[in-house]
Design an enzyme around this catalytic site. Structure first.
Site, PDB file in Angstrom:
ATOM      1  N   GLY A 147      73.964  -0.886 -21.821  1.00  0.00           N
ATOM      2  CA  GLY A 147      74.887  -1.747 -21.096  1.00  0.00           C
ATOM      3  C   GLY A 147      76.276  -1.137 -21.041  1.00  0.00           C
ATOM      4  O   GLY A 147      76.593  -0.169 -21.744  1.00  0.00           O
ATOM      5  N   CYS A 148      77.116  -1.720 -20.204  1.00  0.00           N
ATOM      6  CA  CYS A 148      78.468  -1.176 -20.022  1.00  0.00           C
ATOM      7  C   CYS A 148      79.331  -1.364 -21.266  1.00  0.00           C
ATOM      8  O   CYS A 148      79.920  -0.402 -21.782  1.00  0.00           O
ATOM      9  CB  CYS A 148      79.119  -1.804 -18.792  1.00  0.00           C
ATOM     10  SG  CYS A 148      79.007  -3.612 -18.713  1.00  0.00           S
ATOM     11  N   TYR A 149      79.407  -2.588 -21.775  1.00  0.00           N
ATOM     12  CA  TYR A 149      80.176  -2.822 -22.996  1.00  0.00           C
ATOM     13  C   TYR A 149      79.627  -2.011 -24.175  1.00  0.00           C
ATOM     14  O   TYR A 149      80.399  -1.393 -24.927  1.00  0.00           O
ATOM     15  CB  TYR A 149      80.191  -4.302 -23.353  1.00  0.00           C
ATOM     16  CG  TYR A 149      81.117  -5.169 -22.547  1.00  0.00           C
ATOM     17  CD1 TYR A 149      82.485  -4.900 -22.464  1.00  0.00           C
ATOM     18  CD2 TYR A 149      80.639  -6.307 -21.889  1.00  0.00           C
ATOM     19  CE1 TYR A 149      83.335  -5.719 -21.735  1.00  0.00           C
ATOM     20  CE2 TYR A 149      81.487  -7.133 -21.163  1.00  0.00           C
ATOM     21  CZ  TYR A 149      82.835  -6.834 -21.089  1.00  0.00           C
ATOM     22  OH  TYR A 149      83.679  -7.658 -20.381  1.00  0.00           O
TER      23      TYR A 149
END
Length: 344
Positions: A147-149
């Protein structure tokens, strides 16, 4: 090598098209959607009006005839159904959703509120944090793109955890994202009049990326404890800034921390460590696959402050997916990703 994209009309899929169109080794064989099959890609995306791709239905058997690799740029809950089919057909899969990242089916149901993928698919999926898992990515059949985070956060925390400098408890992560991270479908939260000149915290203690981050931290450091993780929406289109506060096992200095990070990430071209006293901003990685990291030590609290920035659609999604495809097929890791960030 020919590839297909399922979910080609979302932001992640569109970014994959941009990257793969300029890639020296990969060729787009087909684009697929469940929403507008039969239309030309440029009809809803005029920046692609010079490309004549016809959007096709999602038919795994037909995709297998055209491609060696399929990118699943689909919403959560879709990949868990498609990945087993493509796996059965012998295709390599890179999944950009969160469906295959968590090894615990129970944790997935709790945090995502969806039924999980079959256990054998979850166990077969390799976590695609490129800088840290390249060895297993090379042998993978299925890659769960991070994921991005988690990408920004884990790249920022990794040296302290893998080198056992962190205490492993009382870690605070304060993360902020541009609105493209919420996807292409409009909603009340991302409406212009709601986000313009505004700053929102959301999913307090409930964000689905929390268990993903904790899962990887536990693999690096067995004694790792749960983290405090807060996410915010800021009125920018692209970009993530993750600011982390980590208690250390001993006294150190900012200079020593910078040296540690430079040593750990030596040979990893997409991670750029800022000089001592400098901290990154989201604009400096805009449109690129870079993760820029700044570090400081607070001798009063014996804590390190780490600031990590990425473009959420690039290193946080499509960019890292292409990086993983490069590793998977044995081509240079930077192929198709060496562009300079867009600035200003």
């Amino acid at each position: 090598m020919k590839v297909s994209i399922v979910g080609a009309t979302g932001y992640g899929g569109l970014e994959l098209i941009r990257l793969l169109e300029n890639h020296p080794h990969f060729e787009i064989a087909s684009l697929h959607t469940s929403s507008t099959p039969g239309r030309q890609i440029y009809e809803e995306n005029p920046h692609l009006m010079h490309k004549e791709y016809t959007l096709e239905k999602i038919n795994p058997e037909e995709i297998r005839k055209k491609s060696e690799l399929v990118f699943l740029a689909t919403p959560s809950g879709v990949s868990s159904e498609l990945a087993p089919v493509f796996n059965e057909l012998g295709m390599k899969v890179i999944d950009l959703s969160g469906d295959l990242r968590l090894k615990s089916s129970e944790a997935f149901e709790k945090w995502y509120q969806h039924s999980p993928a079959p256990p054998e698919i979850i166990q077969k999926a390799v976590y695609g944090l490129s800088e840290w898992n390249a060895g297993v990515i090379r042998q993978a059949q299925i890659i769960a793109n991070p994921g991005c985070y988690p990408t920004a956060t884990l790249l920022g925390l990794a040296p302290l955890y893998t080198e056992k400098w962190a205490v492993g408890s009382d870690v605070i992560v304060d993360a902020k994202s541009g609105v493209s991270g919420a996807g292409k479908s409009p909603n009340a939260t991302t409406h212009y009049s709601e986000m313009n000149e505004n700053f929102k915290i959301y999913k307090v203690h409930q964000h689905q990326h929390i268990p993903e981050i904790e899962q990887q931290l536990t693999q690096w450091f067995e004694g790792s404890q749960p983290i405090s993780f807060s996410t915010h929406l800021v009125p920018i289109t692209r970009g993530i800034m993750s600011t982390m506060y980590v208690k250390l096992r001993r006294q150190t200095s900012t200079a020593e921390l910078v040296d540690l990070y430079k040593t750990v990430y030596e040979g990893h071209p997409f991670v750029r460590i800022q000089p001592q006293g400098n901290f990154p901003c989201t604009k400096q990685v805009y449109g690129s696959n870079f993760c820029d990291i700044g570090i400081a030590f607070d001798e009063r609290t014996n804590k390190a402050t780490i600031v990590s920035v990425i473009d959420n659609l690039m290193k946080g999604a499509a960019g890292q997916a292409v990086q993983n495809a490069n590793i998977l097929f044995g081509v240079e890791e930077t192929e198709g990703l060496s562009n300079i960030p867009v600035y200003p």
